[in-house]
Design an enzyme around this catalytic site. Structure first.
Site, PDB file in Angstrom:
ATOM      1  NE  ARG A 147      31.355  34.558   8.354  1.00 57.72           N
ATOM      2  CZ  ARG A 147      31.513  35.581   9.165  1.00 57.72           C
ATOM      3  NH1 ARG A 147      31.516  35.397  10.470  1.00 57.72           N
ATOM      4  NH2 ARG A 147      31.681  36.804   8.681  1.00 57.72           N
ATOM      5  CG  ASP A 204      31.427  39.797   3.803  1.00 62.18           C
ATOM      6  OD1 ASP A 204      32.333  39.520   4.617  1.00 62.18           O
ATOM      7  OD2 ASP A 204      31.606  40.478   2.781  1.00 62.18           O
ATOM      8  CD  GLU A 243      39.963  36.117  -6.283  1.00 59.43           C
ATOM      9  OE1 GLU A 243      40.726  35.438  -5.582  1.00 59.43           O
ATOM     10  OE2 GLU A 243      39.194  36.975  -5.827  1.00 59.43           O
TER      11      GLU A 243
HETATM   12  P1  FAD Z   1      36.191  33.061   9.279  1.00 61.09           P
HETATM   13  O1  FAD Z   1      37.560  32.517   9.193  1.00 61.09           O
HETATM   14  O2  FAD Z   1      35.113  32.177   9.808  1.00 61.09           O
HETATM   15  O3  FAD Z   1      36.262  34.396  10.180  1.00 61.09           O
HETATM   16  C1  FAD Z   1      35.133  35.265  10.255  1.00 61.09           C
HETATM   17  C2  FAD Z   1      35.210  36.070  11.552  1.00 61.09           C
HETATM   18  O4  FAD Z   1      34.950  35.203  12.654  1.00 61.09           O
HETATM   19  C3  FAD Z   1      36.585  36.694  11.838  1.00 61.09           C
HETATM   20  O5  FAD Z   1      36.349  37.950  12.435  1.00 61.09           O
HETATM   21  C4  FAD Z   1      37.229  35.734  12.831  1.00 61.09           C
HETATM   22  O6  FAD Z   1      38.142  36.388  13.702  1.00 61.09           O
HETATM   23  C5  FAD Z   1      36.008  35.239  13.601  1.00 61.09           C
HETATM   24  N1  FAD Z   1      36.147  33.863  14.103  1.00 61.09           N
HETATM   25  C6  FAD Z   1      36.650  32.803  13.430  1.00 61.09           C
HETATM   26  N2  FAD Z   1      36.578  31.693  14.207  1.00 61.09           N
HETATM   27  C7  FAD Z   1      36.013  32.072  15.384  1.00 61.09           C
HETATM   28  C8  FAD Z   1      35.661  31.384  16.584  1.00 61.09           C
HETATM   29  N3  FAD Z   1      35.922  30.081  16.742  1.00 61.09           N
HETATM   30  N4  FAD Z   1      35.071  32.098  17.594  1.00 61.09           N
HETATM   31  C9  FAD Z   1      34.824  33.439  17.467  1.00 61.09           C
HETATM   32  N5  FAD Z   1      35.140  34.135  16.347  1.00 61.09           N
HETATM   33  C10 FAD Z   1      35.732  33.461  15.312  1.00 61.09           C
HETATM   34  N6  FAD Z   1      33.622  36.194  -0.013  1.00 61.09           N
HETATM   35  C11 FAD Z   1      32.719  35.665  -0.879  1.00 61.09           C
HETATM   36  O7  FAD Z   1      31.511  35.839  -0.677  1.00 61.09           O
HETATM   37  N7  FAD Z   1      33.104  34.922  -1.963  1.00 61.09           N
HETATM   38  C12 FAD Z   1      34.415  34.686  -2.246  1.00 61.09           C
HETATM   39  O8  FAD Z   1      34.731  34.013  -3.236  1.00 61.09           O
HETATM   40  C13 FAD Z   1      35.409  35.237  -1.354  1.00 61.09           C
HETATM   41  N8  FAD Z   1      36.731  35.040  -1.570  1.00 61.09           N
HETATM   42  C14 FAD Z   1      37.652  35.534  -0.684  1.00 61.09           C
HETATM   43  C15 FAD Z   1      39.011  35.275  -0.895  1.00 61.09           C
HETATM   44  C16 FAD Z   1      39.972  35.786  -0.037  1.00 61.09           C
HETATM   45  C17 FAD Z   1      41.434  35.489  -0.275  1.00 61.09           C
HETATM   46  C18 FAD Z   1      39.568  36.605   1.070  1.00 61.09           C
HETATM   47  C19 FAD Z   1      40.616  37.192   1.992  1.00 61.09           C
HETATM   48  C20 FAD Z   1      38.216  36.846   1.307  1.00 61.09           C
HETATM   49  C21 FAD Z   1      37.240  36.327   0.444  1.00 61.09           C
HETATM   50  N9  FAD Z   1      35.876  36.536   0.653  1.00 61.09           N
HETATM   51  C22 FAD Z   1      34.957  36.010  -0.220  1.00 61.09           C
HETATM   52  C23 FAD Z   1      35.403  37.354   1.788  1.00 61.09           C
HETATM   53  C24 FAD Z   1      35.084  36.503   3.047  1.00 61.09           C
HETATM   54  O9  FAD Z   1      34.019  35.623   2.779  1.00 61.09           O
HETATM   55  C25 FAD Z   1      34.722  37.458   4.202  1.00 61.09           C
HETATM   56  O10 FAD Z   1      35.846  38.214   4.583  1.00 61.09           O
HETATM   57  C26 FAD Z   1      34.047  36.818   5.413  1.00 61.09           C
HETATM   58  O11 FAD Z   1      33.511  37.890   6.236  1.00 61.09           O
HETATM   59  C27 FAD Z   1      34.963  35.998   6.304  1.00 61.09           C
HETATM   60  O12 FAD Z   1      35.230  34.775   5.758  1.00 61.09           O
HETATM   61  P2  FAD Z   1      36.347  33.805   6.427  1.00 61.09           P
HETATM   62  O13 FAD Z   1      36.311  32.544   5.691  1.00 61.09           O
HETATM   63  O14 FAD Z   1      37.635  34.513   6.561  1.00 61.09           O
HETATM   64  O15 FAD Z   1      35.675  33.617   7.897  1.00 61.09           O
END
Ligand code: FAD
Length: 291
Positions: free
Chosen positions: A109, A111, A19
């Site tokens: 999504r 943060d 990465e």
């Molecule tokens: P989601 O999958 O939407 O989950 C977010 C929260 O919402 C979780 O607590 C989940 O339990 C909850 N949730 C999901 N669906 C529902 C629903 N239907 N109802 C109620 N609650 C729900 N961040 C960056 O800014 N840039 C990057 O390039 C980046 N790369 C990443 C790569 C990896 C491999 C990882 C693990 C994280 C990365 N992140 C990055 C961080 C990430 O954006 C954050 O952790 C963010 O807070 C959550 O994103 P997500 O896509 O997992 O969200």
């Protein structure tokens, strides 16, 4: 050369991916291109390029991913966050990715920002909504994030896995984990998601320790556990960068060997624009992974 990551993962062999993050300032663009070039020379299975949650560096994500894909001829995956974007902005970003022949997206999504309301009007609340959108466009291979220790916002791990199931069912081809430093955390997570019938490939996210303060801070923010053996290394060598790097590479190497010995096939290394770290780890496992 256009290759979908789902095809690479379906080959059945052990895959190693790295990465990198794009430059925040245009002045750093050349340094990142040079790091990407050295990382591509190691011939990983693919290289991922992160995305600023605010979308501020989005053009650099596309630029660096395009450079990797079209000039270095290595498979690239662009991260895409939606927390600060309208549906129109996401549509334009997807057009740009397609125009640049990037067909792998890690859909996130991001943060929740402190400086504007959430969700923004006409925007997204969760990653699964972005995934539905990307899926509806057709031909992208879609990855998503998962959290072996549970996502920090979600009070109950079981709920987090139920939401993960919803996300995967929206069109996810593979998952990449948050960093973890105790492999048993991953093994237990894999068992729990299998019980919920989540069967897409899961890439294990390995973060080599090269900066003690930074890693402690990001573990605090993400709720990642620091096992005592890891914390001891982080403390002991915090003021000796060379020793810390050597110990961090050894720890990551051991973690990877144990994962592979236990049947994990996808290893994703958070190399943070450090080709020397990527090269050292790869050297340590060269016969194990056949590279
Ligand atoms: P989601 O999958 O939407 O989950 C977010 C929260 O919402 C979780 O607590 C989940 O339990 C909850 N949730 C999901 N669906 C529902 C629903 N239907 N109802 C109620 N609650 C729900 N961040 C960056 O800014 N840039 C990057 O390039 C980046 N790369 C990443 C790569 C990896 C491999 C990882 C693990 C994280 C990365 N992140 C990055 C961080 C990430 O954006 C954050 O952790 C963010 O807070 C959550 O994103 P997500 O896509 O997992 O969200």
């Amino acid at each position: 050369m256009k290759v979908k990551i789902s095809e690479i993962l379906n080959s059945g062999r052990i895959t190693i991916s790295f990465e990198i993050f794009p430059p925040k300032a245009d002045a750093d663009y050349e340094n990142v291109r040079s790091a990407a070039e050295k990382i591509a020379e190691l011939r990983p299975d693919f290289i991922s390029v992160t995305y600023g949650a605010s979308g501020g560096t989005s053009k650099n994500t596309v630029g660096i991913a395009s450079y990797i894909q079209n000039e270095l001829h290595s498979t690239a995956i662009a991260h895409l966050t939606c927390v600060s974007s309208t549906k129109g902005e996401v549509a334009r970003m997807l057009d740009q990715l397609a125009e640049n022949k990037i067909e792998n997206i890690l859909a996130l999504r991001g943060d929740i920002p402190k400086d504007h309301p959430f969700p923004i009007e006409g925007g997204y609340r969760y990653a699964y909504e972005l995934i539905e959108e990307i899926k509806s466009r057709g031909d992208f291979c879609i990855g998503a994030a998962c959290y072996p220790e549970g996502h920090i916002e979600c009070p109950h791990k079981e709920d987090d896995i139920n939401f993960l199931k919803q996300k995967v069912d929206s069109g996810v081809d593979f998952l990449t984990t948050q960093m973890f430093f105790d492999n048993n955390v991953l093994y237990s997570f894999l068992y729990r998601i299998l019980r919920k019938n989540i069967t897409v490939p899961v890439l294990a996210g390995i973060m080599p320790l090269t900066n003690s303060r930074q890693i402690k801070r990001s573990c605090e923010l993400s709720g990642t556990t620091l096992p005592p053996r890891f914390a001891a290394i982080a403390d002991k060598f915090s003021d000796n960068p060379k020793a810390l790097k050597q110990a961090g590479i050894a720890y990551a190497t051991e973690q990877i060997i144990d994962l592979i010995a236990n049947g994990i096939r996808g290893i994703h290394i958070y190399t943070m624009n450090k080709p020397d770290v990527a090269a050292s780890i790869l050297h340590n496992i060269s016969d194990i992974v056949g590279k």
